[in-house]
Design a protein around this motif. Structure first.
Motif, PDB file in Angstrom:
ATOM      1  N   ARG A 241       0.727  -1.174  -0.036  1.00 43.68           N
ATOM      2  CA  ARG A 241       0.007   0.033   0.051  1.00 43.68           C
ATOM      3  C   ARG A 241       0.888   1.402   0.048  1.00 43.68           C
ATOM      4  O   ARG A 241       0.716   2.197  -0.643  1.00 43.68           O
ATOM      5  CB  ARG A 241      -0.956   0.130   1.150  1.00 43.68           C
TER       6      ARG A 241
ATOM      7  N   ASN B  67      -0.554   4.621  -1.517  1.00 45.12           N
ATOM      8  CA  ASN B  67      -2.000   4.643  -0.800  1.00 45.12           C
ATOM      9  C   ASN B  67      -2.069   4.900   0.805  1.00 45.12           C
ATOM     10  O   ASN B  67      -3.113   4.999   1.334  1.00 45.12           O
ATOM     11  CB  ASN B  67      -2.807   3.477  -0.841  1.00 45.12           C
TER      12      ASN B  67
ATOM     13  N   ARG C 238      -6.795   1.822  -6.331  1.00 45.95           N
ATOM     14  CA  ARG C 238      -5.867   1.554  -5.579  1.00 45.95           C
ATOM     15  C   ARG C 238      -4.732   0.586  -5.923  1.00 45.95           C
ATOM     16  O   ARG C 238      -3.706   0.489  -5.746  1.00 45.95           O
ATOM     17  CB  ARG C 238      -6.655   1.265  -4.038  1.00 45.95           C
TER      18      ARG C 238
END
Length: 388
Positions: A64, A69, A254
């Motif tokens: 991530r 993100n 994402r």
């Protein structure tokens, strides 16, 4: 090779230390989870990532961060941008080191009778796939996820050639048939499915309908650079897998680094082209909520114990249908080959999630190998009645 890979790890560790300003490697020579967490969440002020209620630097959290993100809480915009960039540079090297260390461990695994061995666990997963691990002797390893970079170290016996057969595009083809979406079925029967989907998702490109030309265009088109760091071919492949299994536009943005607006456009275009998939999703979810289980082609079923109204449970149920069919197909072919063909001229070596590895005697099958490999092709035919 192990020495070379370990030297690369040391180079990455040195680069990481230069970026961070201090060493993140612990006393045992591996990246310290505590030092890494302190750097990411205290020095770079990234939003802490949690797993089971505890701060984590596991693979999911690090991925991530790499994808951008995870924001920083630094005071100014410039500081936040700088913190994220420094964190990403460190995390990229951490992931490389962790992956490389796993590969080194694999290469250092001891052999038994000149073979790398494993134990297959028949009930190891909920998707009917086999899992694999080391043997009861303490040697061996998981042989189902060998990195492509290391496959060349596995060689056949003298006079043999190693062959791997896999189920190309099998999961998406199962989705096409269980959803009874005519357009998606046709996409699998005519040409390259990923190219077909790329044409649908990005219709303004200069496609000419020929797979060879359009495959090259999907791989090198400038449009791919406008929507992220990946090619349209890669995105078409990943979008299929995600959208077939209930991925949302925000989830796609994402996962693939697209903007939310572009993800929403791709989402709409995909299901306008293949509406049967969305209808199939609704049927699976309705059956799950009503009965708590899913009935698979072949007559077997699986009961789900998660929350029946939860999207994660829905996604698990939907993905389990094609995954189970692919798994059972592989088990059947693997067992047939072992029982009917395994012997002095053909030896079954391994079972992948969607592939079978074996070696054949060159004097028997010829070199280069005949395309059909004699009786092998007949054993790979496994019919499934999807709707009947």
């Amino acid at each position: 090779m192990i020495l070379t890979m370990r030297k690369e790890c040391k180079v990455w560790a040195a680069e990481m230390e230069e970026i961070a300003g201090h060493s993140l490697v612990g006393p045992k020579g591996s990246v310290s989870a505590q030092r890494l967490a302190d750097y990411l969440y205290k020095t770079c002020l990234l939003k802490p990532q949690y797993h089971d209620g505890k701060i984590t630097t596991n693979v999911e959290a690090l991925q991530r961060i790499v994808k951008g993100n995870v924001p920083s809480t630094a005071d100014t915009r410039e500081q936040r941008k700088s913190c994220v960039e420094y964190a990403q540079a460190v995390v990229e090297r951490v992931l490389r080191i962790r992956d490389q260390s796993k590969q080194c461990s694999l290469l250092a695994t001891g052999l038994e009778n000149n073979r790398m061995r494993c134990t297959y666990v028949v009930g190891g997963t909920e998707s009917f796939r086999f899992s694999s691990s080391g043997t009861h002797t303490g040697r061996g390893t998981n042989l189902q996820n060998i990195d492509k970079r290391l496959r060349h170290v596995f060689i056949p016996d003298p006079g043999f050639t190693m062959v791997q057969m896999d189920q190309e595009r099998a999961e998406s083809m199962v989705v096409a048939y269980v959803s009874r979406d005519g357009a998606y079925i046709e996409a699998h029967l005519k040409g390259n499915t990923h190219v077909t989907v790329a044409r649908l998702l990005w219709p303004d490109e200069e496609w000419n309908g020929q797979d060879v030309h359009d495959r090259a265009l999907a791989a090198h088109s400038l449009a791919a650079n406008k929507i992220g760091r990946h090619t349209m071919y890669y995105l078409a492949k990943r979008c299929q897998h995600g959208l077939n299994y209930l991925l949302t536009p925000h989830g796609m943005a994402r996962e693939l680094g697209l903007t939310v607006k572009e993800s929403e456009r791709v989402y709409t275009a995909y299901f306008e082209a293949f509406p049967g998939i969305k209808e199939w999703h609704a049927k699976v979810i309705e059956e799950l909520k009503r009965t708590g289980k899913i009935l698979y082609p072949g007559g077997y079923s699986r009961e789900f114990f998660g929350r029946l109204g939860d999207r994660a449970t829905h996604r698990e149920a939907i993905s389990s249908v094609p995954q189970s069919i692919v798994a059972w197909t592989n088990h059947i072919v693997w067992a047939r080959m072992y029982k009917q063909l395994d012997g002095p001229d053909l030896q079954v070596l391994g079972h992948g999630h969607d592939s079978v590895l074996f070696q054949v005697r060159e004097s028997k099958f010829g070199r280069p190998l005949r395309a059909d490999l004699g009786d092998v092709k007949e054993l790979t035919h496994v019919p499934w009645t999807i709707h009947g």
